[in-house]
Write a protein that holds these residues in place. Structure first.
Motif, PDB file in Angstrom:
ATOM      1  N   UNK A   4       0.962  -1.310  -0.071  1.00  0.00           N
ATOM      2  CA  UNK A   4       0.094   0.057   0.266  1.00  0.00           C
ATOM      3  C   UNK A   4       0.928   1.106   0.130  1.00  0.00           C
ATOM      4  N   UNK A   5       1.948   1.134   0.540  1.00  0.00           N
ATOM      5  CA  UNK A   5       2.967   2.376   0.640  1.00  0.00           C
ATOM      6  C   UNK A   5       3.472   2.448  -0.641  1.00  0.00           C
ATOM      7  N   UNK A   6       3.735   1.370  -1.300  1.00  0.00           N
ATOM      8  CA  UNK A   6       4.349   1.566  -2.713  1.00  0.00           C
ATOM      9  C   UNK A   6       3.413   2.227  -3.476  1.00  0.00           C
ATOM     10  N   UNK A   7       2.290   1.863  -3.596  1.00  0.00           N
ATOM     11  CA  UNK A   7       1.261   2.443  -4.522  1.00  0.00           C
ATOM     12  C   UNK A   7       1.142   3.951  -4.056  1.00  0.00           C
ATOM     13  N   UNK A   8       1.168   4.089  -2.962  1.00  0.00           N
ATOM     14  CA  UNK A   8       0.872   5.536  -2.300  1.00  0.00           C
ATOM     15  C   UNK A   8       1.970   6.537  -2.992  1.00  0.00           C
ATOM     16  N   UNK A   9       3.197   6.152  -2.737  1.00  0.00           N
ATOM     17  CA  UNK A   9       4.346   6.856  -3.290  1.00  0.00           C
ATOM     18  C   UNK A   9       4.322   6.947  -4.847  1.00  0.00           C
ATOM     19  N   UNK A  10       3.665   6.076  -5.628  1.00  0.00           N
ATOM     20  CA  UNK A  10       3.701   6.308  -7.073  1.00  0.00           C
ATOM     21  C   UNK A  10       2.605   6.942  -7.303  1.00  0.00           C
ATOM     22  N   UNK A  11       1.727   7.597  -6.597  1.00  0.00           N
ATOM     23  CA  UNK A  11       0.555   8.360  -7.082  1.00  0.00           C
ATOM     24  C   UNK A  11      -0.532   7.768  -7.267  1.00  0.00           C
ATOM     25  N   UNK A  12      -1.141   6.603  -6.582  1.00  0.00           N
ATOM     26  CA  UNK A  12      -2.276   5.981  -6.825  1.00  0.00           C
ATOM     27  C   UNK A  12      -3.169   6.411  -5.828  1.00  0.00           C
ATOM     28  N   UNK A  26      -7.098  -5.706  -7.348  1.00  0.00           N
ATOM     29  CA  UNK A  26      -6.947  -4.736  -8.600  1.00  0.00           C
ATOM     30  C   UNK A  26      -5.180  -4.608  -8.593  1.00  0.00           C
ATOM     31  N   UNK A  27      -4.325  -5.469  -8.001  1.00  0.00           N
ATOM     32  CA  UNK A  27      -2.960  -5.244  -8.060  1.00  0.00           C
ATOM     33  C   UNK A  27      -2.525  -6.322  -8.265  1.00  0.00           C
ATOM     34  N   UNK A  28      -1.363  -6.585  -9.169  1.00  0.00           N
ATOM     35  CA  UNK A  28      -0.750  -7.807  -9.226  1.00  0.00           C
ATOM     36  C   UNK A  28       0.666  -7.611  -9.184  1.00  0.00           C
ATOM     37  N   UNK A  29       1.441  -8.521  -8.716  1.00  0.00           N
ATOM     38  CA  UNK A  29       2.955  -8.560  -8.825  1.00  0.00           C
ATOM     39  C   UNK A  29       3.215  -9.742  -9.139  1.00  0.00           C
ATOM     40  N   UNK A  30       4.379  -9.784 -10.013  1.00  0.00           N
ATOM     41  CA  UNK A  30       4.746 -11.227 -10.613  1.00  0.00           C
ATOM     42  C   UNK A  30       3.745 -11.868 -11.193  1.00  0.00           C
ATOM     43  N   UNK A  31       2.882 -11.047 -12.004  1.00  0.00           N
ATOM     44  CA  UNK A  31       1.651 -12.030 -12.465  1.00  0.00           C
ATOM     45  C   UNK A  31       0.567 -12.489 -11.518  1.00  0.00           C
ATOM     46  N   UNK A  32       0.671 -12.318 -10.206  1.00  0.00           N
ATOM     47  CA  UNK A  32      -0.416 -12.933  -9.302  1.00  0.00           C
ATOM     48  C   UNK A  32      -1.005 -11.750  -8.433  1.00  0.00           C
ATOM     49  N   UNK A  33      -2.349 -11.628  -8.201  1.00  0.00           N
ATOM     50  CA  UNK A  33      -2.959 -10.732  -7.324  1.00  0.00           C
ATOM     51  C   UNK A  33      -2.438 -10.971  -6.094  1.00  0.00           C
ATOM     52  N   UNK A  34      -2.050  -9.766  -5.524  1.00  0.00           N
ATOM     53  CA  UNK A  34      -1.726  -9.864  -4.001  1.00  0.00           C
ATOM     54  C   UNK A  34      -2.986  -8.763  -3.304  1.00  0.00           C
ATOM     55  N   UNK A  35      -3.475  -9.606  -2.586  1.00  0.00           N
ATOM     56  CA  UNK A  35      -4.608  -9.007  -1.603  1.00  0.00           C
ATOM     57  C   UNK A  35      -4.424  -8.270  -0.227  1.00  0.00           C
ATOM     58  N   UNK A  36      -3.087  -8.568   0.216  1.00  0.00           N
ATOM     59  CA  UNK A  36      -2.798  -8.062   1.602  1.00  0.00           C
ATOM     60  C   UNK A  36      -2.037  -6.766   1.284  1.00  0.00           C
ATOM     61  N   UNK A  37      -2.603  -5.598   1.618  1.00  0.00           N
ATOM     62  CA  UNK A  37      -1.829  -4.442   1.524  1.00  0.00           C
ATOM     63  C   UNK A  37      -0.317  -4.371   2.318  1.00  0.00           C
ATOM     64  N   UNK A  49       1.046  -4.310 -11.681  1.00  0.00           N
ATOM     65  CA  UNK A  49      -0.229  -3.725 -12.692  1.00  0.00           C
ATOM     66  C   UNK A  49      -1.244  -3.256 -11.584  1.00  0.00           C
ATOM     67  N   UNK A  50      -1.890  -2.175 -11.889  1.00  0.00           N
ATOM     68  CA  UNK A  50      -2.800  -1.596 -11.352  1.00  0.00           C
ATOM     69  C   UNK A  50      -4.198  -1.644 -12.208  1.00  0.00           C
ATOM     70  N   UNK A  51      -5.196  -2.214 -12.163  1.00  0.00           N
ATOM     71  CA  UNK A  51      -6.330  -2.322 -12.900  1.00  0.00           C
ATOM     72  C   UNK A  51      -5.975  -2.543 -14.251  1.00  0.00           C
ATOM     73  N   UNK A  52      -5.064  -3.478 -14.440  1.00  0.00           N
ATOM     74  CA  UNK A  52      -4.496  -4.013 -15.698  1.00  0.00           C
ATOM     75  C   UNK A  52      -3.530  -3.360 -16.343  1.00  0.00           C
ATOM     76  N   UNK A  53      -3.054  -2.115 -15.869  1.00  0.00           N
ATOM     77  CA  UNK A  53      -2.333  -1.223 -16.309  1.00  0.00           C
ATOM     78  C   UNK A  53      -0.861  -1.491 -15.766  1.00  0.00           C
ATOM     79  N   UNK A  54       0.198  -1.698 -16.767  1.00  0.00           N
ATOM     80  CA  UNK A  54       1.678  -1.935 -16.199  1.00  0.00           C
ATOM     81  C   UNK A  54       2.255  -0.742 -15.378  1.00  0.00           C
TER      82      UNK A  54
END
Ligand code: URA
Length: 247
Positions: A4-12, A26-37, A49-54
Motif C-alpha cells: 500500500x505504501x508502494x502504491x501511495x508513493x507512486x501516486x495511486x 486490482x493489483x498484481x505483482x509478478x503476474x499474481x494478485x496480491x490482496x494483503x496491503x 499492474x494496477x487495474x490491468x495497467x503495467x
C-alpha cells in the motif's frame, strides 16, 4: 516496502485508497494478485499492474515527453490543453512531502513549439537544470519565414540584444540546414528566446522543434504526445557538471 505504501508513493491515491485497490484484487505483482496491503516487496526494479495497467516503481520520476503543438506547459492552461493531460494520472498525483505535487516540466516550451521536454518530481534536479551556471545545451530545429543568410547566422553566434536586457545573448552554435532552416544551440532559456533572437536578425520563426537537451536526443520512435521514463544513466548524464561556456 509495504504494497500500500508502494502504491501511495507512486501516486495511486491516499493510503486508504491504495489499501482498497489491493484488497479488491486490482493489483498484481509478478503476474499474481496480491490482496494483503501489508505484503512487503523489494522496490528495486519492481513491476506491477494496477487495474490491468503495467507500472514500474521509481523512487523519483524523471521522464521525457514529445510535446505536440497546441499544448501549454502549464497546470492551468489559458487556451490550449495542458501537457499534463498527456500523462497518466499517477504521475500527476505523486505525493511529495505529504502533499500532492506530481511531476513538473523542467522549463517551458511555447504552445506552438514541439519536441523534447523533461519532467520530474525532483525539485533539486529542476533547480540544477534551470540554473544558468549549469549550461545545459539545448538544440532547436528552426524553420524560418525568410531565407537564412550567412550574416544572420554570424549575428546569432556573435550575440544579439533583446528588448529586456542590454547584455547580448548568443547561440552556442548555429548551423544552416536548409534555405529556411537552422539548427540553433542555446545554453540559456529566456522567454521566447529563439523567436526573439530570429526577430532581432530580421527573420521570423515559422516552426520550432527542440531535438536535444545535453546528450539526450528525442528518440524518433517517440511520437508526439508520447512519454517514457529516463534511464538512470540518462539522468546522471544530465546531472553531470558541464564545462563553462566561453564568454
Ligand atoms: N525559444 C522560443 O522562442 N520558444 C520556445 O518554445 C523555446 C525557445
Amino acid at each position: 516496502m509495504r504494497l500500500e505504501d508502494i502504491l501511495y508513493t507512486q501516486g495511486f491515491g491516499t493510503r486508504r485508497v491504495c489499501a482498497g485497490l489491493v484488497q479488491q484484487g486490482w493489483v498484481t505483482v509478478n503476474g499474481a494478485a496480491v490482496t494483503d496491503p501489508g505484503t512487503d516487496f523489494d522496490t528495486d526494479g519492481l513491476r506491477f499492474t494496477v487495474q490491468g495497467v503495467d507500472w514500474e516503481y521509481h523512487a523519483q520520476a524523471y521522464l521525457m515527453l514529445h510535446k505536440p503543438a497546441g499544448t501549454e506547459c502549464s497546470q492551468k492552461p489559458s487556451t490550449y490543453p495542458s501537457i499534463y493531460t498527456l500523462l497518466p494520472s499517477p504521475l500527476r498525483l505523486r505525493p511529495n512531502k505529504g502533499a500532492v505535487q506530481g511531476v513538473q516540466a523542467i522549463g517551458r516550451l511555447d504552445q506552438d513549439t514541439t519536441g523534447l521536454l523533461l519532467l520530474t518530481d525532483d525539485g533539486q534536479f529542476i533547480h540544477r537544470m534551470g540554473s544558468p551556471r549549469h549550461h545545459v545545451p539545448k538544440v532547436y530545429e528552426v524553420t524560418t519565414r525568410h531565407a537564412v543568410d550567412a550574416s544572420q547566422v554570424a549575428r546569432l553566434v556573435a550575440g544579439v540584444v533583446l528588448d529586456d536586457d542590454p547584455k547580448p545573448v548568443r547561440a552556442a552554435a548555429c548551423e544552416q540546414t536548409g534555405e529556411t532552416r537552422l539548427s540553433l544551440t542555446l545554453t540559456e532559456g529566456k522567454y521566447h528566446q529563439v523567436k526573439r533572437m530570429l526577430a532581432a536578425v530580421g527573420n521570423r520563426v515559422e516552426a520550432l522543434h527542440r531535438s536535444r537537451i545535453g546528450d539526450l536526443v528525442l528518440p524518433p520512435a517517440l511520437a508526439p504526445g508520447q512519454w517514457r521514463w529516463l534511464s538512470g544513466d540518462e539522468v546522471e548524464a544530465l546531472r553531470a557538471p558541464r564545462p563553462r561556456q566561453v564568454a
